[in-house]
Design an enzyme around this catalytic site. Structure first.
Site, PDB file in Angstrom:
ATOM      1  N   ASN A   1       0.850  -1.191   0.000  1.00  0.00           N
ATOM      2  CA  ASN A   1       0.000   0.000   0.000  1.00  0.00           C
ATOM      3  C   ASN A   1       0.896   1.255   0.000  1.00  0.00           C
ATOM      4  OD1 ASN A   1      -1.414   2.276   1.104  1.00  0.00           O
ATOM      5  ND2 ASN A   1      -3.052   0.899   1.752  1.00  0.00           N
TER       6      ASN A   1
ATOM      7  N   HIS B   1       0.894   6.208   1.997  1.00  0.00           N
ATOM      8  CA  HIS B   1       1.615   7.172   2.828  1.00  0.00           C
ATOM      9  C   HIS B   1       2.830   7.786   2.137  1.00  0.00           C
ATOM     10  CE1 HIS B   1      -1.319   6.885   5.820  1.00  0.00           C
ATOM     11  NE2 HIS B   1      -1.191   5.571   5.904  1.00  0.00           N
TER      12      HIS B   1
ATOM     13  N   HIS C   1      -5.735   3.464  -1.289  1.00  0.00           N
ATOM     14  CA  HIS C   1      -7.044   3.788  -0.727  1.00  0.00           C
ATOM     15  C   HIS C   1      -7.409   5.179  -1.229  1.00  0.00           C
ATOM     16  CE1 HIS C   1      -9.701   3.997   3.182  1.00  0.00           C
ATOM     17  NE2 HIS C   1     -10.357   4.379   2.110  1.00  0.00           N
TER      18      HIS C   1
ATOM     19  N   ARG D   1      -9.498   7.934  -0.736  1.00  0.00           N
ATOM     20  CA  ARG D   1     -10.411   8.425   0.310  1.00  0.00           C
ATOM     21  C   ARG D   1     -11.324   9.520  -0.219  1.00  0.00           C
ATOM     22  NH1 ARG D   1     -10.017   7.530   5.577  1.00  0.00           N
ATOM     23  NH2 ARG D   1      -8.492   5.979   6.227  1.00  0.00           N
TER      24      ARG D   1
ATOM     25  N   ARG E   1      -7.080  12.878   0.812  1.00  0.00           N
ATOM     26  CA  ARG E   1      -5.968  13.492   1.558  1.00  0.00           C
ATOM     27  C   ARG E   1      -4.611  12.901   1.207  1.00  0.00           C
ATOM     28  NH1 ARG E   1      -8.138  10.882   6.900  1.00  0.00           N
ATOM     29  NH2 ARG E   1      -6.757   9.098   7.134  1.00  0.00           N
TER      30      ARG E   1
ATOM     31  N   GLU F   1      -8.826   0.282  -2.308  1.00  0.00           N
ATOM     32  CA  GLU F   1      -9.701   0.279  -1.124  1.00  0.00           C
ATOM     33  C   GLU F   1     -10.625   1.477  -1.257  1.00  0.00           C
ATOM     34  OE1 GLU F   1      -7.232   0.644   2.293  1.00  0.00           O
ATOM     35  OE2 GLU F   1      -6.175  -1.213   1.893  1.00  0.00           O
TER      36      GLU F   1
ATOM     37  N   THR G   1      -8.136   3.445   8.772  1.00  0.00           N
ATOM     38  CA  THR G   1      -9.338   2.611   8.857  1.00  0.00           C
ATOM     39  C   THR G   1      -9.444   2.047  10.273  1.00  0.00           C
ATOM     40  OG1 THR G   1      -8.854   2.012   6.569  1.00  0.00           O
ATOM     41  CG2 THR G   1     -10.575   0.743   7.671  1.00  0.00           C
TER      42      THR G   1
ATOM     43  N   GLU H   1     -10.837  -9.542   3.613  1.00  0.00           N
ATOM     44  CA  GLU H   1      -9.547  -9.161   4.185  1.00  0.00           C
ATOM     45  C   GLU H   1      -9.745  -9.060   5.691  1.00  0.00           C
ATOM     46  OE1 GLU H   1      -7.573  -5.574   2.742  1.00  0.00           O
ATOM     47  OE2 GLU H   1      -6.439  -5.479   4.614  1.00  0.00           O
TER      48      GLU H   1
ATOM     49  N   HIS I   1      -3.466  -4.653   8.007  1.00  0.00           N
ATOM     50  CA  HIS I   1      -3.591  -3.456   8.820  1.00  0.00           C
ATOM     51  C   HIS I   1      -2.678  -3.559  10.034  1.00  0.00           C
ATOM     52  CE1 HIS I   1      -5.313   0.164  10.736  1.00  0.00           C
ATOM     53  NE2 HIS I   1      -5.319   0.526   9.476  1.00  0.00           N
TER      54      HIS I   1
HETATM   55  N1  PXP Z   1      -6.018  -2.999   4.853  1.00  0.00           N
HETATM   56  C1  PXP Z   1      -6.912  -1.980   4.910  1.00  0.00           C
HETATM   57  C2  PXP Z   1      -8.358  -2.301   4.704  1.00  0.00           C
HETATM   58  C3  PXP Z   1      -6.499  -0.667   5.155  1.00  0.00           C
HETATM   59  O1  PXP Z   1      -7.411   0.317   5.219  1.00  0.00           O
HETATM   60  C4  PXP Z   1      -5.125  -0.406   5.304  1.00  0.00           C
HETATM   61  C5  PXP Z   1      -4.667   0.993   5.516  1.00  0.00           C
HETATM   62  O2  PXP Z   1      -4.913   1.734   4.379  1.00  0.00           O
HETATM   63  C6  PXP Z   1      -4.230  -1.494   5.220  1.00  0.00           C
HETATM   64  C7  PXP Z   1      -4.707  -2.777   5.019  1.00  0.00           C
HETATM   65  C8  PXP Z   1      -2.761  -1.313   5.390  1.00  0.00           C
HETATM   66  O3  PXP Z   1      -2.523  -0.959   6.710  1.00  0.00           O
HETATM   67  P1  PXP Z   1      -1.107  -0.400   7.161  1.00  0.00           P
HETATM   68  O4  PXP Z   1      -0.893   0.869   6.408  1.00  0.00           O
HETATM   69  O5  PXP Z   1      -1.234  -0.226   8.620  1.00  0.00           O
HETATM   70  O6  PXP Z   1      -0.112  -1.463   6.773  1.00  0.00           O
END
Ligand code: PXP
Length: 267
Positions: free
Chosen positions: A22, A25, A58, A60, A64, A85, A116, A168, A205
């Protein structure tokens, strides 16, 4: 019930575990100054070089971090399966239907949340109807659809009834209590249950290179979605290396689980 030594096929079936990186960030850092760098598209390319099996973003409601431009460019430039996402928002649905990522994970999205906060509550009938509506629209375009759920068998049952392709499982509680065996066992039970129902099983997550091993050892989990900790490590060791380090840790953990399958109870 199958116990004892497993066949080669069982081992082959469970050996694969994919890492979807992902890159949200990376975009968060860019947006801190509203500059062009660092570019999440660049990060996605480096993730592929580092061994990622997929990219996740994701999009949003408040845009952001990830923007439409990022989703489109990653889909076009990076030759890996893309997962988007999204919350249950019509305007985002229209956009995602155009981009056609490989997968969409439906998530609850509360305005102002830092990240999330939990799985989507599929128990109320109106939530089921809404998720089903979004899932049908996406699946008609050939997109696989899943829901981010807390570790509860009931959610996997509903996901199957609604016609979702995957779940998930939320690993936040585990990440907060990595030594609590009951939480790991619950995630494993739910993963197994979902897998037996014919759903693909993902998890994610708050996973990091220091806590991912126990989750990657759960053989029913086919893919992990990991973002923040990889971006945090990348600041010090580089993005490609941070992805490689995570991928190696996941692969090592799964090989460990497979190698001990002689004494492993599968069903
Ligand atoms: N899964 C979902 C559904 C999420 O919303 C996120 C965060 O965007 C992640 C996984 C990844 O989480 P992390 O950034 O804490 O690894």
């Amino acid at each position: 019930m199958k116990t004892g030594t497993q066949s080669k096929n069982d081992k082959e079936k469970y050996i694969e575990i994919r890492l979807s990186v992902n890159v949200d960030h990376v975009a968060s850092v860019r947006e801190a100054r509203k500059e062009k760098e660092p570019d999440p598209v660049h990060a996605a390319v480096l993730a592929k070089i580092g061994g990622a099996d997929g990219i996740t973003v994701h999009l949003r409601k408040d845009r952001r971090h990830i923007k439409e431009r990022d989703v489109k460019m990653i889909k076009e430039v990076v030759d890996l399966p893309l997962t988007v996402e999204m919350g249950l928002f019509e305007d985002i649905l229209d956009f995602v239907l155009e981009v056609k990522p490989e997968k969409v994970t439906l998530v609850p999205e509360r305005q102002g949340e830092v990240t999330t906060e939990g799985g989507i509550d599929l128990k109320p009938e109106n939530a089921q109807k809404e998720v089903e509506k979004f899932a049908k629209a996406l699946q008609e375009k050939g997109i696989k659809v899943g829901a981010f759920i807390d570790a509860d068998e009931k959610f996997t049952e509903i996901a199957k009834e609604i016609g979702l392709d995957f779940v998930e499982i939320n690993t936040t509680q585990y990440a907060k209590n990595p030594h609590n065996f009951n939480i790991v066992r619950k995630i494993e039970e739910v993963a197994k249950y979902a897998s037996e129902k014919g759903l693909e099983v993902m998890a994610g997550h708050a996973l990091s290179v220091t806590n991912v091993s126990k989750i990657a050892q759960i053989i029913y989990i086919e893919e992990l979605s990991i973002g923040f900790s990889i971006v945090a490590r990348a600041v010090f060791i580089g993005f490609e290396q941070a992805v490689r380090e995570m991928k190696d840790e996941i692969t090592k953990a799964r090989l460990l689980a497979i190698s001990s399958m002689g004494n492993f109870k599968i069903s």
